[in-house]
Design a protein around this motif. Structure first.
Motif, PDB file in Angstrom:
ATOM      1  N   LEU A   1      -3.466  -4.234  11.522  1.00  0.00           N
ATOM      2  CA  LEU A   1      -3.370  -3.490  10.266  1.00  0.00           C
ATOM      3  C   LEU A   1      -2.106  -2.620  10.268  1.00  0.00           C
ATOM      4  O   LEU A   1      -1.325  -2.634   9.315  1.00  0.00           O
ATOM      5  CB  LEU A   1      -4.620  -2.620  10.079  1.00  0.00           C
ATOM      6  CG  LEU A   1      -4.681  -1.816   8.787  1.00  0.00           C
ATOM      7  CD1 LEU A   1      -4.786  -2.732   7.577  1.00  0.00           C
ATOM      8  CD2 LEU A   1      -5.874  -0.847   8.793  1.00  0.00           C
TER       9      LEU A   1
ATOM     10  N   LEU B   1       0.942  -3.012   7.601  1.00  0.00           N
ATOM     11  CA  LEU B   1       1.229  -1.949   6.626  1.00  0.00           C
ATOM     12  C   LEU B   1       2.651  -1.408   6.790  1.00  0.00           C
ATOM     13  O   LEU B   1       3.230  -0.894   5.836  1.00  0.00           O
ATOM     14  CB  LEU B   1       0.190  -0.821   6.736  1.00  0.00           C
ATOM     15  CG  LEU B   1      -1.246  -1.221   6.374  1.00  0.00           C
ATOM     16  CD1 LEU B   1      -2.170  -0.002   6.359  1.00  0.00           C
ATOM     17  CD2 LEU B   1      -1.328  -1.964   5.051  1.00  0.00           C
ATOM     18  N   GLU B   2       3.212  -1.552   7.969  1.00  0.00           N
ATOM     19  CA  GLU B   2       4.610  -1.149   8.172  1.00  0.00           C
ATOM     20  C   GLU B   2       5.586  -2.048   7.433  1.00  0.00           C
ATOM     21  O   GLU B   2       6.680  -1.657   7.100  1.00  0.00           O
ATOM     22  CB  GLU B   2       4.955  -1.261   9.665  1.00  0.00           C
ATOM     23  CG  GLU B   2       5.030   0.064  10.357  1.00  0.00           C
ATOM     24  CD  GLU B   2       5.309  -0.125  11.839  1.00  0.00           C
ATOM     25  OE1 GLU B   2       5.974  -1.117  12.222  1.00  0.00           O
ATOM     26  OE2 GLU B   2       4.814   0.716  12.595  1.00  0.00           O
TER      27      GLU B   2
ATOM     28  N   PRO C   1       3.549  -1.484  -0.919  1.00  0.00           N
ATOM     29  CA  PRO C   1       2.207  -1.360  -1.537  1.00  0.00           C
ATOM     30  C   PRO C   1       2.172  -1.892  -2.965  1.00  0.00           C
ATOM     31  O   PRO C   1       1.181  -2.511  -3.370  1.00  0.00           O
ATOM     32  CB  PRO C   1       1.917   0.148  -1.493  1.00  0.00           C
ATOM     33  CG  PRO C   1       3.178   0.818  -1.059  1.00  0.00           C
ATOM     34  CD  PRO C   1       4.055  -0.210  -0.414  1.00  0.00           C
TER      35      PRO C   1
ATOM     36  N   THR D   1       1.534  -5.708  -2.887  1.00  0.00           N
ATOM     37  CA  THR D   1       0.603  -6.252  -1.888  1.00  0.00           C
ATOM     38  C   THR D   1      -0.814  -6.378  -2.458  1.00  0.00           C
ATOM     39  O   THR D   1      -1.343  -5.430  -3.032  1.00  0.00           O
ATOM     40  CB  THR D   1       0.587  -5.345  -0.636  1.00  0.00           C
ATOM     41  OG1 THR D   1       1.912  -5.322  -0.107  1.00  0.00           O
ATOM     42  CG2 THR D   1      -0.365  -5.875   0.420  1.00  0.00           C
TER      43      THR D   1
ATOM     44  N   PHE E   1      -4.674  -7.233  -1.306  1.00  0.00           N
ATOM     45  CA  PHE E   1      -5.609  -7.381  -0.188  1.00  0.00           C
ATOM     46  C   PHE E   1      -6.782  -8.249  -0.642  1.00  0.00           C
ATOM     47  O   PHE E   1      -7.324  -8.038  -1.730  1.00  0.00           O
ATOM     48  CB  PHE E   1      -6.134  -6.011   0.257  1.00  0.00           C
ATOM     49  CG  PHE E   1      -5.077  -5.135   0.862  1.00  0.00           C
ATOM     50  CD1 PHE E   1      -4.824  -5.156   2.223  1.00  0.00           C
ATOM     51  CD2 PHE E   1      -4.308  -4.283   0.060  1.00  0.00           C
ATOM     52  CE1 PHE E   1      -3.834  -4.355   2.785  1.00  0.00           C
ATOM     53  CE2 PHE E   1      -3.308  -3.485   0.608  1.00  0.00           C
ATOM     54  CZ  PHE E   1      -3.079  -3.513   1.976  1.00  0.00           C
TER      55      PHE E   1
ATOM     56  N   ASN F   1     -11.131  -1.910   8.498  1.00  0.00           N
ATOM     57  CA  ASN F   1      -9.771  -2.268   8.071  1.00  0.00           C
ATOM     58  C   ASN F   1      -9.620  -2.132   6.555  1.00  0.00           C
ATOM     59  O   ASN F   1      -8.605  -1.627   6.070  1.00  0.00           O
ATOM     60  CB  ASN F   1      -9.439  -3.703   8.505  1.00  0.00           C
ATOM     61  CG  ASN F   1      -9.086  -3.789   9.989  1.00  0.00           C
ATOM     62  OD1 ASN F   1      -8.345  -2.955  10.509  1.00  0.00           O
ATOM     63  ND2 ASN F   1      -9.609  -4.790  10.676  1.00  0.00           N
TER      64      ASN F   1
ATOM     65  N   ALA G   1      -7.092   0.327   4.468  1.00  0.00           N
ATOM     66  CA  ALA G   1      -6.108  -0.284   3.551  1.00  0.00           C
ATOM     67  C   ALA G   1      -6.266   0.298   2.139  1.00  0.00           C
ATOM     68  O   ALA G   1      -5.280   0.573   1.444  1.00  0.00           O
ATOM     69  CB  ALA G   1      -6.299  -1.799   3.526  1.00  0.00           C
TER      70      ALA G   1
ATOM     71  N   TRP H   1      -4.781   3.658   1.945  1.00  0.00           N
ATOM     72  CA  TRP H   1      -3.313   3.512   2.007  1.00  0.00           C
ATOM     73  C   TRP H   1      -2.752   3.216   0.600  1.00  0.00           C
ATOM     74  O   TRP H   1      -1.746   3.763   0.190  1.00  0.00           O
ATOM     75  CB  TRP H   1      -3.007   2.376   2.990  1.00  0.00           C
ATOM     76  CG  TRP H   1      -1.578   2.086   3.277  1.00  0.00           C
ATOM     77  CD1 TRP H   1      -0.758   2.713   4.164  1.00  0.00           C
ATOM     78  CD2 TRP H   1      -0.792   1.022   2.697  1.00  0.00           C
ATOM     79  NE1 TRP H   1       0.482   2.117   4.189  1.00  0.00           N
ATOM     80  CE2 TRP H   1       0.495   1.072   3.289  1.00  0.00           C
ATOM     81  CE3 TRP H   1      -1.046   0.036   1.752  1.00  0.00           C
ATOM     82  CZ2 TRP H   1       1.522   0.186   2.958  1.00  0.00           C
ATOM     83  CZ3 TRP H   1      -0.027  -0.853   1.422  1.00  0.00           C
ATOM     84  CH2 TRP H   1       1.241  -0.773   2.017  1.00  0.00           C
ATOM     85  N   ILE H   2      -3.464   2.370  -0.135  1.00  0.00           N
ATOM     86  CA  ILE H   2      -3.037   2.064  -1.513  1.00  0.00           C
ATOM     87  C   ILE H   2      -3.203   3.298  -2.401  1.00  0.00           C
ATOM     88  O   ILE H   2      -2.303   3.663  -3.171  1.00  0.00           O
ATOM     89  CB  ILE H   2      -3.842   0.860  -2.080  1.00  0.00           C
ATOM     90  CG1 ILE H   2      -3.380  -0.453  -1.441  1.00  0.00           C
ATOM     91  CG2 ILE H   2      -3.751   0.769  -3.600  1.00  0.00           C
ATOM     92  CD1 ILE H   2      -1.999  -0.955  -1.893  1.00  0.00           C
TER      93      ILE H   2
ATOM     94  N   ARG I   1      -0.535   5.853  -1.941  1.00  0.00           N
ATOM     95  CA  ARG I   1       0.815   5.484  -2.402  1.00  0.00           C
ATOM     96  C   ARG I   1       0.901   5.184  -3.897  1.00  0.00           C
ATOM     97  O   ARG I   1       1.937   5.392  -4.511  1.00  0.00           O
ATOM     98  CB  ARG I   1       1.316   4.254  -1.612  1.00  0.00           C
ATOM     99  CG  ARG I   1       1.833   4.694  -0.256  1.00  0.00           C
ATOM    100  CD  ARG I   1       1.706   3.628   0.812  1.00  0.00           C
ATOM    101  NE  ARG I   1       2.040   4.235   2.103  1.00  0.00           N
ATOM    102  CZ  ARG I   1       1.180   4.913   2.868  1.00  0.00           C
ATOM    103  NH1 ARG I   1      -0.082   5.094   2.450  1.00  0.00           N
ATOM    104  NH2 ARG I   1       1.571   5.455   4.008  1.00  0.00           N
TER     105      ARG I   1
END
Ligand code: F6P
Length: 544
Positions: free
Chosen positions: A186, A190-191, A195, A198, A200, A215, A219, A222-223, A226
């Motif tokens: 993960l 993500l690096e 976003p 992307t 998922f 996970n 994720a 993270w979305i 951002r």
């Protein structure tokens, strides 16, 4: 009557004793037609089992065993949607997912085919929407990266098939697959990804699997961090039987794909779990994989046992496991594109047939599933083949090899073929003392050295293998190969009298991990099992 007391089993045992002294060298020398007798062509797969330690009589006796174990009626029961997964009271119908004909498939009197076709239509619409940019991210940008989050059957088939068919990949979309609990995959993905571009895809039949939910939740956050609270609705799709959990994860209806309890996890790449395959390769390629699988289903359902490739493979596996005592099967594809095929088969075979209880709950007194493993040749030759040739462990081998290259370099595939065939010959026939002596003498080796080296250079041979040769690796062929091994596994489960479709053995570890997770997080004040105290001391001491 226990399996091992049946007349068919006892006949095979006596036959194994009769054959025991015969080397593959003798079996070939005594029968000029051996290759013709012990090889079959079906669906453009050439199955050569002439280097197995058996004869036509063995196949005849094994087919009698299959008859006596009711294999015909078990195959019919599976295709007819009977609840043959008795410990979970479920039908087993991955074959319905690739039923390309108009045959209805009934579960509890209801034809499931309309739902299957509707799911395929929804997948196509979604895939084409993503490819064309109609389905896009929260800020209006089209997707460049698909991240599949899932584990076991919700991961292995996707990785295996998209690697195998990499040449068909959509050049504008990268696929990443995240499965493991430790966060490394993960973090690495993500690096690399943007976003805003992307998507998922969370695949989980149950939507309760710790790895996948962990996970997926990270994720999702993270979305949100951002792109804002509203963004996940456009950046997440999901495949599951668990609609409540998809509600809780706020997956919008147009992004959710259903599956059914009659699809086992390790058979699920044929369902909407294949969405990431279709996104990576296109829906047309995905449907060709289904067609290949369907063709193998028809072959399995209708071909007589002695011409039926999955049945023959299954029976040969029984012979090796139960009558020759080989407890391991190495699968060796001579095509780098199939490098994840052995890993895929590990779940298929070992989760299915790693059982020790009969269907009616009795403890088993015969060997069941072998350990399956493998690597692509010719890499494998340069790592573990030494042990296979001269070690004391004895392993059965499946070689898989296309005639035509999966690369632009046919000459290299010719070398792969040469290596594959050479290995099969070396495993079968070995190298005798006379051959070693002649070789060394031709190099002017002094007699004393020849005598010293002979024992080290002898190859005993008599190592059984099969070769599956096919014209080239494409979507249909891949579908056929996967279904071939699925039905092989089922055939063996019928002979052994076990349920190939449950997996209770993985539950205990999951339960213990659930109870240990909070302890690892915060050991202070918790009661720690004495067997773990020393380890926990060091976890606390070393945690940075
Ligand atoms: O490891 C056990 C298992 O249940 C597999 O059979 C399955 O493929 C995997 O976990 C993932 O399960 P799910 O798709 O429900 O997340």
């Amino acid at each position: 009557m226990p399996l091992t007391n049946t007349p068919e089993w006892l006949a095979l045992k006596a036959h194994a004793d009769d054959l025991a002294g015969q080397h593959l060298r003798d079996l070939f020398a005594n029968d000029a037609q051996r290759f013709e007798r012990l090889s079959r062509l079906g669906l453009n797969l050439y199955f050569d089992f002439s280097r197995q330690r058996l004869t036509e009589e063995t196949i005849r006796l094994l087919a009698k065993l299959a008859d006596a174990r009711g294999l015909h009626s078990r195959i019919d029961a599976m295709f007819a949607g009977e609840k043959i997964n008795t410990t979970e009271n479920r039908a087993v119908l991955h074959t319905a997912l690739r039923n390309r004909g108009d045959r209805p498939v009934l579960v509890d009197g209801q034809d499931v085919m309309p739902e299957v076709r509707a799911s395929l239509d929804k997948m196509r619409n979604f895939v084409e929407g993503v490819h064309g940019g109609r389905i896009h991210g929260h800020t209006g940008k089209s997707f460049t990266d698909i991240v599949n989050i899932g584990i076991g059957g919700s991961d292995l088939g996707i990785v295996m098939a998209t690697e195998a068919l990499a040449k068909y990949r959509n050049r504008n979309l990268r696929l990443h697959c995240i499965s493991n609990i430790d966060g490394v995959q993960l973090g690495d993905v993500l690096e690399q990804v943007d976003p805003a571009r992307t998507l998922f895809v969370v695949c989980s039949k149950t939507f309760t699997t710790l790895e996948t939910l962990t996970n997926a939740n990270i994720a999702r956050q993270w979305i949100v961090d951002r792109l804002g609270q509203g963004a996940p609705a456009r950046h997440f799709a999901a495949v599951s039987t668990n609609s409540k959990a998809m509600d809780a994860f706020l997956i919008p209806p147009q992004n959710r794909f259903t599956m059914w309890d009659w699809v086992g996890g390790r058979y699920s790449l044929w369902s909407a779990v294949g969405l990431s395959i279709a996104l990576a390769l296109g829906m047309d390629q995905f449907e060709l994989i289904l067609e290949g699988g369907h063709e193998m289903d028809e072959h399995f359902r209708t071909a007589p046992f002695d011409k039926n490739l999955p049945v023959l493979m299954g029976l040969i596996g029984i012979w090796n496991r139960n009558f020759l005592g080989l407890n391991s099967l190495a699968v060796l594809p001579y095509d780098q594109r199939l490098h994840r095929f052995p890993a895929y088969l590990q779940q298929l075979d070992m989760e299915s047939n790693g059982k020790r209880t009969t269907l009616d709950g009795q403890q088993i007194e015969w060997d069941t599933g072998a350990v399956l493993w493998g690597e692509p040749g010719s890499n494998a030759q340069h790592s573990f083949f030494q042990l296979l040739h001269q070690g004391t462990a004895r392993v059965a081998l499946d070689f898989l090899v296309p005639v035509n290259a999966s690369s632009p370099y046919q000459q290299q595939q010719n070398l792969a073929l040469a290596n594959c065939f050479a290995q099969a010959q070396a495993f079968a026939f070995g190298q005798t003392e006379a051959q070693v002596r002649a070789d060394l003498a031709a190099k002017n080796t002094p007699e004393a050295d020849i005598a010293r080296l002979i024992p080290h250079k002898l190859h005993p041979g008599n190592r059984p293998s099969s070769i599956i040769l096919f014209p080239r690796l494409g979507p249909k062929t891949l579908g056929r190969l996967i279904a071939l091994y699925e039905h092989k596994v089922f055939t063996q489960s019928v002979i052994w009298g076990i349920n190939a479709f449950d997996q209770w053995g993985v539950e205990l570890g999951k339960k213990l991990a659930d109870s240990l997770a909070p302890v690892i997080e915060n050991p202070a004040g918790t009661q720690i099992d004495a067997s773990l105290c020393g380890l926990m001391d060091h976890v606390v001491k070393w945690r940075g």
